[in-house]
Scaffold this motif. Structure first.
Motif, PDB file in Angstrom:
ATOM      1  N   LEU B 244       0.848  -1.190   0.000  1.00 11.81           N
ATOM      2  CA  LEU B 244       0.000   0.000   0.000  1.00 11.81           C
ATOM      3  C   LEU B 244       0.885   1.242   0.000  1.00 11.81           C
ATOM      4  CD1 LEU B 244      -2.612  -0.920   2.813  1.00 11.81           C
ATOM      5  CD2 LEU B 244      -2.854  -1.228   0.326  1.00 11.81           C
ATOM      6  N   LEU B 245       0.442   2.272  -0.725  1.00 11.25           N
ATOM      7  CA  LEU B 245       1.102   3.575  -0.669  1.00 11.25           C
ATOM      8  C   LEU B 245       0.037   4.591  -0.261  1.00 11.25           C
ATOM      9  CD1 LEU B 245       3.301   5.687  -1.119  1.00 11.25           C
ATOM     10  CD2 LEU B 245       2.849   5.553  -3.594  1.00 11.25           C
ATOM     11  N   ALA B 246       0.226   5.225   0.904  1.00  7.23           N
ATOM     12  CA  ALA B 246      -0.750   6.194   1.411  1.00  7.23           C
ATOM     13  C   ALA B 246      -0.213   7.606   1.200  1.00  7.23           C
ATOM     14  CB  ALA B 246      -1.029   5.957   2.894  1.00  7.23           C
ATOM     15  N   ALA B 247      -1.053   8.491   0.654  1.00  6.08           N
ATOM     16  CA  ALA B 247      -0.598   9.822   0.246  1.00  6.08           C
ATOM     17  C   ALA B 247      -0.503  10.817   1.392  1.00  6.08           C
ATOM     18  CB  ALA B 247      -1.500  10.371  -0.861  1.00  6.08           C
ATOM     19  N   ASP B 248      -0.826  10.412   2.615  1.00  6.75           N
ATOM     20  CA  ASP B 248      -0.473  11.262   3.757  1.00  6.75           C
ATOM     21  C   ASP B 248      -0.397  10.443   5.037  1.00  6.75           C
ATOM     22  OD1 ASP B 248      -2.988  11.184   5.056  1.00  6.75           O
ATOM     23  OD2 ASP B 248      -2.911  13.316   5.527  1.00  6.75           O
ATOM     24  N   SER B 249       0.084  11.073   6.095  1.00  4.89           N
ATOM     25  CA  SER B 249       0.396  10.354   7.325  1.00  4.89           C
ATOM     26  C   SER B 249      -0.860   9.863   8.045  1.00  4.89           C
ATOM     27  CB  SER B 249       1.187  11.260   8.264  1.00  4.89           C
ATOM     28  OG  SER B 249       0.452  12.423   8.546  1.00  4.89           O
ATOM     29  N   LEU B 272       3.803  -1.280   3.522  1.00  3.77           N
ATOM     30  CA  LEU B 272       3.145   0.030   3.565  1.00  3.77           C
ATOM     31  C   LEU B 272       4.198   1.132   3.513  1.00  3.77           C
ATOM     32  CD1 LEU B 272       0.681   1.945   4.072  1.00  3.77           C
ATOM     33  CD2 LEU B 272       1.007   1.565   6.510  1.00  3.77           C
ATOM     34  N   VAL B 273       3.984   2.075   2.600  1.00  2.00           N
ATOM     35  CA  VAL B 273       4.819   3.276   2.546  1.00  2.00           C
ATOM     36  C   VAL B 273       3.878   4.473   2.652  1.00  2.00           C
ATOM     37  CG1 VAL B 273       6.442   4.659   1.172  1.00  2.00           C
ATOM     38  CG2 VAL B 273       6.569   2.154   1.108  1.00  2.00           C
ATOM     39  N   ALA B 274       4.275   5.488   3.430  1.00  2.39           N
ATOM     40  CA  ALA B 274       3.421   6.661   3.630  1.00  2.39           C
ATOM     41  C   ALA B 274       4.144   7.937   3.230  1.00  2.39           C
ATOM     42  CB  ALA B 274       2.998   6.765   5.094  1.00  2.39           C
ATOM     43  N   PHE B 275       3.392   8.931   2.820  1.00  3.50           N
ATOM     44  CA  PHE B 275       3.913  10.288   2.672  1.00  3.50           C
ATOM     45  C   PHE B 275       4.026  10.924   4.059  1.00  3.50           C
ATOM     46  CE2 PHE B 275       4.434  12.742  -1.267  1.00  3.50           C
ATOM     47  CZ  PHE B 275       4.383  11.705  -2.173  1.00  3.50           C
ATOM     48  N   VAL B 290       8.683   5.931   4.994  1.00  2.00           N
ATOM     49  CA  VAL B 290       8.024   7.144   4.492  1.00  2.00           C
ATOM     50  C   VAL B 290       8.822   7.795   3.365  1.00  2.00           C
ATOM     51  CG1 VAL B 290       6.871   7.741   6.655  1.00  2.00           C
ATOM     52  CG2 VAL B 290       9.188   8.579   6.224  1.00  2.00           C
ATOM     53  N   VAL B 291       8.107   8.572   2.557  1.00  2.00           N
ATOM     54  CA  VAL B 291       8.769   9.575   1.741  1.00  2.00           C
ATOM     55  C   VAL B 291       8.507  10.893   2.456  1.00  2.00           C
ATOM     56  CG1 VAL B 291       8.989   8.527  -0.524  1.00  2.00           C
ATOM     57  CG2 VAL B 291       6.794   9.440   0.171  1.00  2.00           C
TER      58      VAL B 291
END
Lengths: 343, 343
Positions: B244-249, B272-275, B290-291
């Motif tokens: 999953l990539l979530a576009a915010d925390s 899971l990677v999050a912004f 995170v990015v």
């Protein structure tokens, strides 16, 4: 016309609150048509005349209130701000937020700004001893409400959490699991919640016949880093505590990271209980046991009191209850930690 | 006296910035004695006369700026606010914060309040399509800077993160580990970061030859609950994503809780990677990959641009780089997840 007819008389005749009567007579939009009709009829019947000076003041209202939080990056204060702001908007008031950054000089700067901006009232989570602009505000009779914290010697309504009850819940929970040496990570003594929680901790330790070793007491500044420093100090003791109680959420996160860096596991090697329930505390590793107050309710209640004061009413201070939310971080028993005496 | 002598000439002669020259000549306190002496000498030598109207405007300055954040409870915006505020204070400006609460109507309300309060300029993380008060502000030439987000069709300087780079870093990281089906939890299309990250995701999926199944694309509203709803939808698919990539925390925290409730483990069963890097993300269970952009730098840079504009200068938009911080949440490999096809 009877000059002795007051706003309170009009409100009583109309069967509405003084706040509602005030809002109707000052042309405020946040009133129902029915209330407007009843209040205006009552005012006419009683021959009520708005005091000219009060009217002038009222018409000069900015419908903006100031909210000075201690630390905008502390999620606890962000929740207070959100609760306050939503309550204000429902009464057609807007909220200007400012951040004291846990700094008394910055607090003074922003109180001055709020006055310059002619806000109708101020909610503040205060710090310091109440010198400076805080005293000036009280003397100028600017509508003022304290939230979360208070300053001794001020006759200002406040909304606070029941700190003594919260600390007792936490200590009783740890004592029930057999902990006798609880390390305390307190807040700064310059803040009322720092003082209240420390004295409640000392009382709870006595009440539960726990170890009252002064080496178990540390104080941080309600910031993350200070929680790590305090935990390091406590764990360096030749008889380290088997449980930690942190007086706020950010210090608890700092302590959690410090304990992990030392190769110990919270919830297994060491128990941890924190003040303040932040919405992601249940997702931490491990999930944190907390004594929680409803920050949003603190903010909303403080705003309701402030709007009452602005409308010429009086406000009684409110103390909100706390509750214990047990999670995995406090599952550690003292014998587990005792097997790591060299830490 | 030479009427054509400008503030820029004075600044050049004094060897200081236009901003400093402006502050000295308007009696602003945030100047050094040396700068004051040089600027005044240069002004006398050149026969500089402050334009009367500009002088009037300048003396009418409130030295307060408005900062309208999208959601005060989102730690990312709290960090932006803190960076902006500290930068402002260093130049003797105070910051009035307001919370749009991810709501365009509330944004309009607070922009109006800022104007009424006569702030000298406004920083905003905007939403909506730029109708209403945002357009009115631009037309009234109120000093304005966008932070984090932009609105198309506005000639306003902005400080944003490099969203395309951030998404590419995240997708490349997951692709390297063999993931081909990445579920995307995006932001709302009404917000520029929502649109920019989605289009960057689609491009990255194509670039890395990953599965472009439209069922892998969901959108939330940058709030916690919406991340949980989106994760539930993605995991209900007959061929669920392995990452999953979530576009915010906040949406990432919501997704984390939802995945756990389903008995799956982030970092083992699902990556899971999050912004956005929030300071406690490293303490979550598991620590989140995170990015990250430096939210404090976003706020500080936006405030520097705004103060330049207020001082009559021009400001160029700034795009800040993002970086990948790999932690345990992205350690899951696709074959692990493939053993849970019935979820």
């Amino acid at each position: 016309m009877d000059a002795t007819v007051t706003l309170k008389d009009v409100a009583a005749r109309a069967g509405v609150s003084v706040g509602t009567a005030s809002r109707v007579l000052s042309g405020h939009s946040a009133t129902s048509p029915a209330a407007r009709e009843r209040v205006r009829a009552a005012a006419t019947e009683l021959g009520y005349r708005v005091n000219a000076r009060a009217q002038a003041l009222r018409s000069a209202r900015s419908h903006a209130v100031g909210l000075l939080v201690s630390d905008v990056r502390n999620p606890f204060f962000a929740d207070i701000a959100h609760g306050a702001e939503q309550t204000a908007l429902a009464s057609s008031y807007v909220t200007l937020l400012a951040n004291a950054n846990e700094d008394t000089a910055q607090q003074d700067t922003y109180l001055d700004v709020f006055l310059t901006q002619r806000v109708d009232g101020i909610i503040i989570a205060p710090q310091g001893e109440g010198r400076g602009n805080l005293r000036a505000l009280e003397e100028a009779r600017v509508p003022l409400v304290f939230v979360d914290r208070v300053v001794d010697g001020f006759d200002v309504p406040s909304v606070t959490a029941d700190n003594a009850q919260g600390v007792e819940l936490a200590v009783a929970h740890l004592a029930e699991q057999g902990h006798t040496r609880i390390g305390y990570i307190g807040g700064p003594p310059s803040v009322s919640t720092g003082r209240a929680r420390l004295s409640a901790f000392l009382e709870a330790v006595a009440r539960h016949h726990l170890d009252d070793d002064p080496a178990l007491i540390t104080a941080g500044d309600f910031r993350r880093a200070s929680g790590g420093t305090a935990a390091a100090k406590l764990l360096a003791h030749h008889r380290p505590p088997t449980a930690l109680l942190a007086a706020d959420s950010l210090m608890a996160v700092g302590a959690l990271a410090e304990v992990r860096q030392r190769g110990l596991r919270i919830g297994e090697d060491l128990a941890l209980v924190a003040f303040d329930d932040i919405e992601w505390f249940g997702e931490l590793d491990p999930p944190l046991t907390v004594v929680a107050h409803d920050a949003r309710a603190l903010g909303a209640t403080a705003m309701r009191l402030l709007l009452d004061v602005i409308d010429g009413g009086t406000a009684e201070s409110v103390v909100l209850p706390m509750r214990l939310i047990p999670r995995r971080s406090s599952a550690a028993r003292p014998h587990t930690a005792a097997s790591h005496p060299s830490v």
